[in-house]
Design a protein around this motif. Structure first.
Motif, PDB file in Angstrom:
ATOM      1  N   LEU A  46       0.812  -1.214   0.000  1.00 13.47           N
ATOM      2  CA  LEU A  46       0.000   0.000   0.000  1.00 13.47           C
ATOM      3  C   LEU A  46       0.848   1.268   0.000  1.00 13.47           C
ATOM      4  O   LEU A  46       0.297   2.373   0.030  1.00 13.47           O
ATOM      5  CB  LEU A  46      -0.934   0.001   1.219  1.00 13.47           C
ATOM      6  CG  LEU A  46      -1.922  -1.170   1.290  1.00 13.47           C
ATOM      7  CD1 LEU A  46      -2.692  -1.138   2.599  1.00 13.47           C
ATOM      8  CD2 LEU A  46      -2.873  -1.144   0.101  1.00 13.47           C
ATOM      9  N   GLY A  47       2.150   1.123  -0.017  1.00 15.61           N
ATOM     10  CA  GLY A  47       3.013   2.303  -0.025  1.00 15.61           C
ATOM     11  C   GLY A  47       3.179   2.881   1.376  1.00 15.61           C
ATOM     12  O   GLY A  47       2.929   2.218   2.383  1.00 15.61           O
ATOM     13  N   ASP A  48       3.578   4.135   1.433  1.00 16.64           N
ATOM     14  CA  ASP A  48       3.840   4.805   2.703  1.00 16.64           C
ATOM     15  C   ASP A  48       2.553   5.412   3.237  1.00 16.64           C
ATOM     16  O   ASP A  48       2.200   6.546   2.906  1.00 16.64           O
ATOM     17  CB  ASP A  48       4.906   5.888   2.493  1.00 16.64           C
ATOM     18  CG  ASP A  48       5.332   6.530   3.802  1.00 16.64           C
ATOM     19  OD1 ASP A  48       5.056   5.924   4.855  1.00 16.64           O
ATOM     20  OD2 ASP A  48       5.909   7.628   3.770  1.00 16.64           O
ATOM     21  N   ILE A  49       1.842   4.666   4.055  1.00 13.98           N
ATOM     22  CA  ILE A  49       0.586   5.151   4.630  1.00 13.98           C
ATOM     23  C   ILE A  49       0.655   5.024   6.150  1.00 13.98           C
ATOM     24  O   ILE A  49       1.475   4.252   6.674  1.00 13.98           O
ATOM     25  CB  ILE A  49      -0.644   4.389   4.089  1.00 13.98           C
ATOM     26  CG1 ILE A  49      -0.600   2.923   4.525  1.00 13.98           C
ATOM     27  CG2 ILE A  49      -0.739   4.507   2.573  1.00 13.98           C
ATOM     28  CD1 ILE A  49      -1.875   2.170   4.227  1.00 13.98           C
ATOM     29  N   PRO A  50      -0.162   5.763   6.884  1.00 15.11           N
ATOM     30  CA  PRO A  50      -0.153   5.652   8.357  1.00 15.11           C
ATOM     31  C   PRO A  50      -0.512   4.237   8.804  1.00 15.11           C
ATOM     32  O   PRO A  50      -1.194   3.490   8.105  1.00 15.11           O
ATOM     33  CB  PRO A  50      -1.228   6.655   8.789  1.00 15.11           C
ATOM     34  CG  PRO A  50      -1.359   7.605   7.642  1.00 15.11           C
ATOM     35  CD  PRO A  50      -1.087   6.796   6.409  1.00 15.11           C
ATOM     36  N   ASP A  51      -0.036   3.885   9.998  1.00 12.74           N
ATOM     37  CA  ASP A  51      -0.331   2.562  10.547  1.00 12.74           C
ATOM     38  C   ASP A  51      -1.779   2.436  11.011  1.00 12.74           C
ATOM     39  O   ASP A  51      -2.318   1.338  11.093  1.00 12.74           O
ATOM     40  CB  ASP A  51       0.590   2.267  11.735  1.00 12.74           C
ATOM     41  CG  ASP A  51       2.035   2.081  11.296  1.00 12.74           C
ATOM     42  OD1 ASP A  51       2.249   1.735  10.113  1.00 12.74           O
ATOM     43  OD2 ASP A  51       2.930   2.293  12.130  1.00 12.74           O
ATOM     44  N   VAL A  52      -2.423   3.564  11.350  1.00 13.37           N
ATOM     45  CA  VAL A  52      -3.799   3.563  11.830  1.00 13.37           C
ATOM     46  C   VAL A  52      -4.624   4.513  10.962  1.00 13.37           C
ATOM     47  O   VAL A  52      -4.206   5.644  10.700  1.00 13.37           O
ATOM     48  CB  VAL A  52      -3.879   3.991  13.313  1.00 13.37           C
ATOM     49  CG1 VAL A  52      -5.330   4.039  13.772  1.00 13.37           C
ATOM     50  CG2 VAL A  52      -3.077   3.039  14.195  1.00 13.37           C
ATOM     51  N   LEU A  53      -5.784   4.045  10.508  1.00 14.23           N
ATOM     52  CA  LEU A  53      -6.658   4.840   9.641  1.00 14.23           C
ATOM     53  C   LEU A  53      -8.079   4.841  10.188  1.00 14.23           C
ATOM     54  O   LEU A  53      -8.504   3.890  10.862  1.00 14.23           O
ATOM     55  CB  LEU A  53      -6.674   4.265   8.217  1.00 14.23           C
ATOM     56  CG  LEU A  53      -5.358   4.281   7.446  1.00 14.23           C
ATOM     57  CD1 LEU A  53      -5.504   3.481   6.156  1.00 14.23           C
ATOM     58  CD2 LEU A  53      -4.927   5.708   7.140  1.00 14.23           C
ATOM     59  N   ASP A  54      -8.806   5.912   9.882  1.00 15.76           N
ATOM     60  CA  ASP A  54     -10.227   5.953  10.229  1.00 15.76           C
ATOM     61  C   ASP A  54     -11.007   4.988   9.351  1.00 15.76           C
ATOM     62  O   ASP A  54     -10.644   4.739   8.198  1.00 15.76           O
ATOM     63  CB  ASP A  54     -10.785   7.368  10.047  1.00 15.76           C
ATOM     64  CG  ASP A  54     -10.257   8.333  11.099  1.00 15.76           C
ATOM     65  OD1 ASP A  54      -9.901   7.872  12.197  1.00 15.76           O
ATOM     66  OD2 ASP A  54     -10.187   9.545  10.818  1.00 15.76           O
ATOM     67  N   CYS A  55     -12.090   4.483   9.893  1.00 18.25           N
ATOM     68  CA  CYS A  55     -12.920   3.525   9.164  1.00 18.25           C
ATOM     69  C   CYS A  55     -14.389   3.856   9.413  1.00 18.25           C
ATOM     70  O   CYS A  55     -14.778   4.214  10.525  1.00 18.25           O
ATOM     71  CB  CYS A  55     -12.608   2.114   9.653  1.00 18.25           C
ATOM     72  SG  CYS A  55     -13.729   0.852   9.049  1.00 18.25           S
ATOM     73  N   SER A  56     -15.196   3.760   8.389  1.00 16.32           N
ATOM     74  CA  SER A  56     -16.642   3.958   8.545  1.00 16.32           C
ATOM     75  C   SER A  56     -17.357   3.147   7.482  1.00 16.32           C
ATOM     76  O   SER A  56     -16.747   2.689   6.508  1.00 16.32           O
ATOM     77  CB  SER A  56     -17.017   5.443   8.424  1.00 16.32           C
ATOM     78  OG  SER A  56     -16.682   5.927   7.137  1.00 16.32           O
ATOM     79  N   GLY A  57     -18.662   2.989   7.656  1.00 15.07           N
ATOM     80  CA  GLY A  57     -19.404   2.232   6.662  1.00 15.07           C
ATOM     81  C   GLY A  57     -20.830   1.981   7.088  1.00 15.07           C
ATOM     82  O   GLY A  57     -21.315   2.518   8.091  1.00 15.07           O
ATOM     83  N   SER A  58     -21.499   1.125   6.325  1.00 14.23           N
ATOM     84  CA  SER A  58     -22.900   0.817   6.590  1.00 14.23           C
ATOM     85  C   SER A  58     -23.281  -0.477   5.891  1.00 14.23           C
ATOM     86  O   SER A  58     -22.580  -0.965   5.005  1.00 14.23           O
ATOM     87  CB  SER A  58     -23.802   1.962   6.102  1.00 14.23           C
ATOM     88  OG  SER A  58     -23.667   2.117   4.698  1.00 14.23           O
TER      89      SER A  58
END
Length: 197
Positions: A46-58
Motif C-alpha cells: 500500500l506504499g507509505d501510509i499511516p499505521d492507523v486509519l479511520d474507518c466507517s461504513g454501513s
C-alpha cells in the motif's frame, strides 16, 4: 356490476397470495458504524501510509424471518482512498450467542484500480452486545478486511480494528402492497353491495 364484482374478487385473491409471500412487509434496518483500523502490510503493497486509519461504513439488514438474515449494500471506507462494496448476495449475517458476524468474500474495492493487481477482498464485521434475534442492541464490534493474494507478484495485507460507534436506523415498517390490495378489494365489494340496495 359483474365487472366490478370480478375485479374486486381478483384483487382480493391477489392480495391474499401477496400477504402469504415471504417478502411481504419486509423490515429493513440500516446499520452505520465507525472506528479505527490498524494496517498490516508487511510487504509495503500500500506504499507509505499511516499505521492507523479511520474507518466507517454501513449495511442494510432484512430482519424478517430467522437468522441468517439477508444482508445487502455493505460499504466500508478506510482512510480517504480505500473503499469496499458488497456485490450481489455475497454478504451474510450469522448469529453466534450474543454476537453476530456480517460479511463475506468477493467484495469489490477501489484498491483494484490503485494497485493494479488481482486480489480477493473479504470484509467481516463482528458485532457485540445483543442476544439472538435482537439485532437492535449492538453497541460495539470489530472489523477485519483481508486482501488475499491472487497473483504471482502480489502479497496479502489486511486492516483490523475496533468499531466503537454504531448507529442503527430501523426504517418504519411500511404497509405492504398486499394490504393496500386487500383494502381495495374489500372497498369494491362494499360499493357493489350498496349499489344493489
Amino acid at each position: 356490476m359483474t365487472l366490478l364484482r370480478c375485479s374486486s374478487l381478483v384483487v382480493l385473491v391477489a392480495a391474499f397470495f401477496l400477504l402469504l409471500s415471504p417478502n411481504a412487509g419486509a423490515s429493513l434496518v440500516t446499520y452505520q458504524f465507525s472506528g479505527t483500523v490498524t494496517v498490516f502490510d508487511n510487504q509495503g503493497m500500500l506504499g507509505d501510509i499511516p499505521d492507523v486509519l479511520d474507518c466507517s461504513g454501513s449495511f442494510v439488514l432484512e430482519t424478517d424471518g430467522d437468522s441468517p438474515y439477508a444482508v445487502t449494500d455493505v460499504f466500508v471506507q478506510i482512510g480517504g482512498d480505500y473503499t469496499f462494496s458488497s456485490v450481489g448476495d455475497i454478504a451474510h449475517w450469522t448469529q453466534r450467542d450474543e454476537d453476530a458476524v456480517v460479511g463475506g468474500k468477493g467484495f469489490s474495492s477501489s484498491l483494484e484500480t490503485i494497485l493494479g493487481l488481482p486480489y480477493r477482498y473479504g470484509v467481516y464485521l463482528f458485532l457485540y452486545g445483543a442476544s439472538p434475534g435482537d439485532n437492535s442492541a449492538y453497541t460495539s464490534g470489530r472489523i477485519e478486511v483481508r486482501a488475499q493474494q491472487a497473483g504471482p507478484d502480489s502479497w496479502p495485507f489486511s486492516f483490523n480494528g475496533d468499531l466503537d460507534e454504531f448507529v442503527i436506523q430501523g426504517a418504519p415498517v411500511p404497509i405492504p402492497g398486499a394490504a393496500w390490495l386487500l383494502f381495495s378489494g374489500l372497498t369494491g365489494l362494499v360499493a357493489l353491495r350498496r349499489r344493489r340496495r
